[in-house]
Write a protein that holds these residues in place. Structure first.
Motif, mmCIF file in Angstrom:
data_model
loop_
_atom_site.group_PDB
_atom_site.id
_atom_site.type_symbol
_atom_site.label_atom_id
_atom_site.label_comp_id
_atom_site.label_asym_id
_atom_site.label_seq_id
_atom_site.Cartn_x
_atom_site.Cartn_y
_atom_site.Cartn_z
ATOM 1 N N MET A 138 -25.619 4.008 2.511
ATOM 2 C CA MET A 138 -25.276 3.276 3.732
ATOM 3 C C MET A 138 -26.530 2.633 4.327
ATOM 4 O O MET A 138 -26.915 2.926 5.471
ATOM 5 C CB MET A 138 -24.608 4.205 4.747
ATOM 6 N N PRO A 139 -27.191 1.767 3.580
ATOM 7 C CA PRO A 139 -28.419 1.154 4.107
ATOM 8 C C PRO A 139 -28.191 0.336 5.367
ATOM 9 O O PRO A 139 -29.123 0.176 6.173
ATOM 10 C CB PRO A 139 -28.904 0.285 2.945
ATOM 11 N N TRP A 140 -26.968 -0.159 5.574
ATOM 12 C CA TRP A 140 -26.677 -0.945 6.767
ATOM 13 C C TRP A 140 -26.852 -0.130 8.050
ATOM 14 O O TRP A 140 -26.994 -0.682 9.144
ATOM 15 C CB TRP A 140 -25.239 -1.487 6.712
ATOM 16 N N LEU A 141 -26.867 1.221 7.916
ATOM 17 C CA LEU A 141 -27.060 2.064 9.092
ATOM 18 C C LEU A 141 -28.409 1.808 9.762
ATOM 19 O O LEU A 141 -28.536 1.985 10.982
ATOM 20 C CB LEU A 141 -26.986 3.547 8.700
ATOM 21 N N LEU A 142 -29.417 1.423 8.978
ATOM 22 C CA LEU A 142 -30.748 1.293 9.564
ATOM 23 C C LEU A 142 -30.789 0.233 10.663
ATOM 24 O O LEU A 142 -31.175 0.544 11.795
ATOM 25 C CB LEU A 142 -31.782 1.005 8.472
ATOM 26 N N PRO A 143 -30.425 -1.027 10.415
ATOM 27 C CA PRO A 143 -30.479 -1.996 11.518
ATOM 28 C C PRO A 143 -29.448 -1.727 12.610
ATOM 29 O O PRO A 143 -29.735 -1.904 13.804
ATOM 30 C CB PRO A 143 -30.243 -3.341 10.828
ATOM 31 N N VAL A 144 -28.242 -1.280 12.225
ATOM 32 C CA VAL A 144 -27.191 -1.051 13.222
ATOM 33 C C VAL A 144 -27.572 0.093 14.159
ATOM 34 O O VAL A 144 -27.435 -0.008 15.391
ATOM 35 C CB VAL A 144 -25.843 -0.771 12.528
ATOM 36 N N SER A 145 -28.050 1.187 13.606
ATOM 37 C CA SER A 145 -28.420 2.328 14.444
ATOM 38 C C SER A 145 -29.624 2.014 15.324
ATOM 39 O O SER A 145 -29.728 2.511 16.453
ATOM 40 C CB SER A 145 -28.710 3.544 13.567
ATOM 41 N N THR A 146 -30.539 1.185 14.829
ATOM 42 C CA THR A 146 -31.685 0.782 15.638
ATOM 43 C C THR A 146 -31.225 0.031 16.884
ATOM 44 O O THR A 146 -31.704 0.281 18.002
ATOM 45 C CB THR A 146 -32.629 -0.102 14.809
ATOM 46 N N LEU A 147 -30.290 -0.885 16.711
ATOM 47 C CA LEU A 147 -29.778 -1.640 17.850
ATOM 48 C C LEU A 147 -29.027 -0.736 18.830
ATOM 49 O O LEU A 147 -29.145 -0.890 20.055
ATOM 50 C CB LEU A 147 -28.860 -2.759 17.353
ATOM 51 N N ALA A 148 -28.274 0.242 18.309
ATOM 52 C CA ALA A 148 -27.548 1.160 19.189
ATOM 53 C C ALA A 148 -28.516 2.012 20.002
ATOM 54 O O ALA A 148 -28.322 2.232 21.209
ATOM 55 C CB ALA A 148 -26.627 2.059 18.363
ATOM 56 N N GLY A 149 -29.579 2.496 19.354
ATOM 57 C CA GLY A 149 -30.570 3.292 20.068
ATOM 58 C C GLY A 149 -31.225 2.512 21.194
ATOM 59 O O GLY A 149 -31.437 3.039 22.297
ATOM 60 N N GLY A 150 -31.537 1.249 20.946
ATOM 61 C CA GLY A 150 -32.159 0.427 21.974
ATOM 62 C C GLY A 150 -31.218 0.052 23.091
ATOM 63 O O GLY A 150 -31.610 0.034 24.270
#
Length: 392
Positions: free
Chosen positions: A75-87
Motif C-alpha cells: 500500500m505505497p499510496w498510504l505514504l502521501p495520503v497519511s502525510t496529508l491527513a497528519g498535517g
C-alpha cells in the motif's frame, strides 16, 4: 553538491528521510501546541494532556493494524495520503470551536501518522538494503521533524495566535510530494515486486524477543511523551523563564534526539546493537533524574542527555524488531517506529492529573524509573541473525 549526494543508491533514503521529517513535525507539533492551548483557552494540565492522548491513543491502537495490512498487501499510496491527513489534523486544531472538535482533529492527525510509519519503515528497509546505519538516517529525518516542530509552532502560533494554525499544513504538502518522489525512486518493476512477495521472506519470527523489545520501547515511550508534553511548562517553572524558555527546552529535547539517532547506527556498527541499546537506557535513568531534580539553567544539559539516551536506540529498535520478525516487517516497523512514540501518550493524562493534584515535579518523578525497567527487559535479548548481506 545536492546532485552528488542524490546518487541512485542514496536518493530514495534521502527522500524518505526528508518525507519522514515532514510527517513527524506533526507528532512534535501537538506537544508544542500545549502551552498555547493552556494560555489561550485556559485548559488545565489534565485537559491539555487529553489533547496529547487524543493524538496518540488512536494511533497506538491502529498502528499495529496498519502494519498487519502492509504485511499482506503493498500500500505505497498510504505514504502521501497519511502525510496529508497528519498535517490536516494539526492545522485545524487551532481553529476548532470546542474542546471536542479539537480532540477529533488531533485524533485524525494521530491516525494519519499511524498509517504512515509501517509502510514507510518497509520502504526504508528496502531502500537501505537492511542497513541499520541507513535506517538511522531515515529515523534521523523524523527526529529533525520533531526538533523543528516547537520552532515552527512558535513561529506561527506565537505570531498569529491559534487562529494561524492552518499555516501548519505546509510541511504535509511538501512531505506528500517527497513521499511520491521516493516511491518512484525505489519502485521495482511490477513483475519483480510480485515475484518477491510470492517468494516471501526467509527466517523465523521470534515473538518472545520482539515482545521483550516492545515492552522496553513502551517504557521508553512513556518517558519521552511525558517529557515532550510537559517539559516546556516545566522549564518555565524551574528556570523562571517565559514561553521562550519552554520552547527552548522542547527544542533541545527534540534536537538531542536527532543527534542521538544519527550516532546510534555508528555506535552499533562499532559495539553492536544490543549493547548500545542497553547503555542508552542506563544513561536515560541518570539523565531523567537530572531533569526532574536539578533546578536552574543546567536543566537544559540534562534535557539534552535524556534526549540522547532515549534516541540513540531509536533506529536500532526498528532494525532489531524487523530482524526478530522477518516475515512481518510491516508489523515490526509499525510497532517499533510508530507505536514507540505514540503509546506513551496513553499515560500522559495520568501525568497531567498528578501535576494538577500535586506539582509537575511530582508528576514527572516516576519517569526516572521507567528506563531502568526497560533495561531489565532488554537483558535476556540476543542479537538476531541479519537477513541482508552487507547490512550495517
Amino acid at each position: 553538491m545536492v546532485n552528488r549526494l542524490l546518487t541512485p543508491h542514496t536518493r530514495p533514503v534521502v527522500l524518505l528521510a526528508l518525507g519522514h521529517a515532514c510527517v513527524d513535525v506533526y507528532q512534535g507539533a501537538v506537544a508544542a501546541l500545549v502551552p498555547f492551548l493552556v494560555s489561550e483557552r485556559a485548559y488545565t494540565y489534565a485537559a491539555a494532556s487529553g489533547i496529547v492522548l487524543a493524538a496518540t491513543l488512536l494511533s497506538s491502537v491502529v498502528q499495529p493494524l496498519f502494519g498487519a495490512l502492509t504485511d499482506r498487501w503493498a500500500m505505497p499510496w498510504l505514504l502521501p495520503v497519511s502525510t496529508l491527513a497528519g498535517g490536516a489534523g494539526v492545522a485545524l486544531a487551532g481553529v476548532t470551536g470546542s474542546y471536542g472538535l479539537t480532540l477529533a482533529v488531533v485524533a485524525l492527525s494521530g491516525v494519519g501518522v499511524a498509517a504512515y510509519h509501517p509502510e514507510a519503515a518497509r520502504a526504508a528497509r528496502t531502500a537501505s538494503r537492511g542497513s541499520h546505519v541507513a535506517m538511522g538516517w531515515f529515523s534521523l529525518g523524523g527526529n529533525l521533524g520533531f526538533a523543528a516542530a516547537p520552532l515552527l509552532v512558535a513561529a506561527v502560533v506565537a505570531t498569529g495566535g491559534l487562529g494561524a494554525s492552518p499555516l501548519l499544513v505546509v510541511p504535509a504538502i511538501a512531505g506528500a510530494a517527497l513521499c511520491a518522489a521516493a516511491l518512484r525512486a525505489i519502485a521495482p518493476p511490477s513483475g519483480a515486486a510480485r515475484a518477491a512477495r510470492a517468494r516471501g521472506p526467509a527466517g523465523r519470527d521470534d515473538w518472545r524477543s520482539f515482545a521483550l523489545l516492545s515492552g522496553a520501547i513502551a517504557y521508553r515511550s512513556v518517558v519521552f511523551v511525558g517529557l515532550s508534553a510537559f517539559i516546556a511548562l516545566y522549564a518555565r517553572e524551574r528556570t523562571g523563564g517565559g514561553d521562550a524558555a519552554g520552547a527552548a527546552a522542547l527544542f533541545v529535547l527534540y534536537l538531542g534526539g536527532a543527534v542521538g539517532t544519527a550516532a546510534g547506527g555508528r555506535l552499533a556498527t562499532r559495539f553492536g546493537r544490543l549493547p548500545v541499546v542497553r547503555w542508552s537506557y542506563a544513561l536515560s535513568v541518570l539523565a531523567v533524574a537530572g531533569v526532574v531534580l536539578v533546578p536552574g539553567p543546567v536543566l537544559y544539559l540534562f534535557v539534552a542527555l535524556a534526549s540522547a539516551g532515549l534516541y540513540v536506540p531509536f533506529s536500532l529498535h526498528v532494525t532489531l524488531g524487523q530482524d526478530y520478525l522477518p516475515r512481518r516487517v510491516g508489523t515490526a516497523g509499525g510497532v517499533t517506529l510508530g507505536l514507540a512514540v505514540s503509546v506513551g501518550g496513553i499515560a500522559s493524562p495520568a501525568v497531567g492529573a498528578l501535576a494538577d493534584a500535586a506539582s509537575l515535579q511530582t508528576a514527572l518523578a516516576p519517569l526516572i524509573a521507567l528506563p531502568a525497567l526497560g533495561w531489565v527487559l532488554l537483558r535476556p535479548l540476543e542479537e538476531p541473525a541479519r537477513l541482508e548481506q552487507g547490512a550495517g
